[in-house]
Motif scaffolding. Structure first.
Motif, short mmCIF file in Angstrom:
data_model
loop_
_atom_site.label_atom_id
_atom_site.label_comp_id
_atom_site.label_asym_id
_atom_site.label_seq_id
_atom_site.Cartn_x
_atom_site.Cartn_y
_atom_site.Cartn_z
N ILE A 90 0.85 -1.20 0.00
CA ILE A 90 0.00 0.00 0.00
C ILE A 90 0.88 1.25 0.00
CG2 ILE A 90 -1.66 1.35 1.37
CD1 ILE A 90 -2.87 -1.38 2.26
N SER A 91 1.93 1.23 0.79
CA SER A 91 2.87 2.35 0.84
C SER A 91 3.53 2.57 -0.52
CB SER A 91 3.91 2.10 1.91
OG SER A 91 4.85 3.14 1.94
N PHE A 92 3.90 1.47 -1.20
CA PHE A 92 4.49 1.55 -2.53
C PHE A 92 3.53 2.23 -3.51
CE2 PHE A 92 4.22 -0.73 -6.65
CZ PHE A 92 5.32 -0.15 -7.27
N LEU A 93 2.26 1.79 -3.52
CA LEU A 93 1.27 2.38 -4.42
C LEU A 93 1.03 3.84 -4.10
CD1 LEU A 93 -1.36 -0.51 -4.60
CD2 LEU A 93 0.37 0.09 -6.31
N ASP A 94 0.99 4.15 -2.81
CA ASP A 94 0.79 5.52 -2.35
C ASP A 94 1.96 6.40 -2.79
OD1 ASP A 94 -0.57 7.56 -1.03
OD2 ASP A 94 0.26 7.04 0.93
N SER A 95 3.19 5.95 -2.57
CA SER A 95 4.36 6.75 -2.92
C SER A 95 4.54 6.88 -4.42
CB SER A 95 5.63 6.18 -2.28
OG SER A 95 5.92 4.92 -2.82
N ALA A 96 4.03 5.91 -5.19
CA ALA A 96 4.09 5.98 -6.65
C ALA A 96 3.04 6.95 -7.20
CB ALA A 96 3.91 4.60 -7.25
N GLY A 97 2.15 7.42 -6.35
CA GLY A 97 1.13 8.37 -6.77
C GLY A 97 -0.03 7.76 -7.51
N VAL A 98 -0.22 6.45 -7.40
CA VAL A 98 -1.29 5.78 -8.14
C VAL A 98 -2.46 5.35 -7.25
CG1 VAL A 98 0.25 5.00 -9.97
CG2 VAL A 98 -0.16 3.53 -8.00
N LEU A 99 -2.34 5.61 -5.97
CA LEU A 99 -3.41 5.25 -5.05
C LEU A 99 -3.73 6.49 -4.20
CD1 LEU A 99 -5.12 2.74 -4.28
CD2 LEU A 99 -3.50 2.35 -2.43
N PRO A 100 -4.64 7.34 -4.70
CA PRO A 100 -4.98 8.55 -3.95
C PRO A 100 -5.49 8.20 -2.56
CG PRO A 100 -6.06 8.53 -6.11
CD PRO A 100 -5.42 7.19 -5.92
N PRO A 101 -5.37 9.12 -1.61
CA PRO A 101 -5.78 8.83 -0.23
C PRO A 101 -7.20 8.26 -0.10
CG PRO A 101 -4.58 10.89 -0.30
CD PRO A 101 -4.77 10.45 -1.72
N ALA A 102 -8.15 8.78 -0.85
CA ALA A 102 -9.53 8.27 -0.74
C ALA A 102 -9.60 6.81 -1.17
CB ALA A 102 -10.48 9.12 -1.58
N MET A 103 -8.90 6.46 -2.25
CA MET A 103 -8.89 5.06 -2.70
C MET A 103 -8.12 4.19 -1.72
SD MET A 103 -8.53 5.29 -6.84
CE MET A 103 -8.64 3.53 -7.15
N ALA A 141 -0.76 0.92 -16.86
CA ALA A 141 -0.33 -0.40 -17.36
C ALA A 141 0.76 -1.02 -16.48
CB ALA A 141 0.16 -0.29 -18.80
N LEU A 142 1.71 -0.22 -16.01
CA LEU A 142 2.77 -0.78 -15.18
C LEU A 142 2.23 -1.23 -13.82
CD1 LEU A 142 5.68 1.69 -15.99
CD2 LEU A 142 5.39 -0.67 -16.79
N ILE A 143 1.30 -0.48 -13.27
CA ILE A 143 0.69 -0.86 -11.99
C ILE A 143 -0.19 -2.08 -12.20
CG2 ILE A 143 -0.86 -0.12 -10.15
CD1 ILE A 143 1.99 1.13 -10.12
N LEU A 144 -0.92 -2.12 -13.31
CA LEU A 144 -1.75 -3.29 -13.61
C LEU A 144 -0.87 -4.53 -13.72
CD1 LEU A 144 -4.64 -4.17 -14.15
CD2 LEU A 144 -4.24 -3.75 -16.57
N ASP A 145 0.29 -4.39 -14.34
CA ASP A 145 1.23 -5.50 -14.43
C ASP A 145 1.69 -5.93 -13.04
OD1 ASP A 145 3.04 -7.29 -15.88
OD2 ASP A 145 4.62 -5.99 -15.11
#
Length: 157
Positions: A90-103, A141-145
């Motif tokens: 979760i921290s990785f997705l958050d720091s990558a900017g692909v998981l906004p706080p609400a999500m 696409a990279l996150i989906l992968d």
């Protein structure tokens, strides 16, 4: 439950294309899923629908998000149920900017409602996909992968 969620994700391309839960339950039953597994998945999806409808999530930009200096502190119950691997992802997705706080909060909420102690990383990835799906968004696409690929055979360079 996660087999049912994967089936729903694969057969209904967006959350708004998914039939009402009662009709979905009949379809799942016709495809051979067990009644208790269907009930658990439908209850989980109902919670996801409620969370997605009440959330205000901006459109994804997939650029590194500037942080506002806010820090998400996980409760002991969240730490125990999610485990270090899931919290790190979760921290990785958050720091990558692909998981906004609400999500992110929806992901944490739905992970807390999921079975498993702690929740496995593979199950968390399904949860993240389902949150994107419920919001009518497709991850980069990279996150989906990263969410879909089996990394067990991957060799580091």
């Amino acid at each position: 439950m996660f087999d049912v969620l994967v089936f729903v994700y694969e057969h209904f391309w967006r959350g708004d294309a998914c039939p009402e839960l009662q009709q979905l339950g009949r379809k799942l039953s016709a495809h051979g899923f067990e009644p208790d597994e269907i009930q658990e998945a439908l209850a989980w999806l109902d919670g996801l629908n409620f969370a997605a409808q009440s959330a205000q999530v901006p459109e994804p930009t997939y650029a590194l998000a500037e942080t506002s200096g806010a820090l998400r502190v996980y409760s002991v119950a969240e730490q125990d149920h999610l485990g270090a691997q899931c919290l790190g992802f979760i921290s990785f997705l958050d720091s990558a900017g692909v998981l906004p706080p609400a999500m992110r909060e929806i992901v944490v909420d739905r992970a807390m409602a999921a079975p498993g102690d702690p929740v496995s990383l593979d199950d968390l990835k399904i949860i993240v996909l389902m949150v994107y799906w419920s919001m009518g968004q497709e991850p980069d696409a990279l996150i989906l992968d990263e969410l879909c690929e089996d990394h067990t055979g991957r060799v580091a360079h």
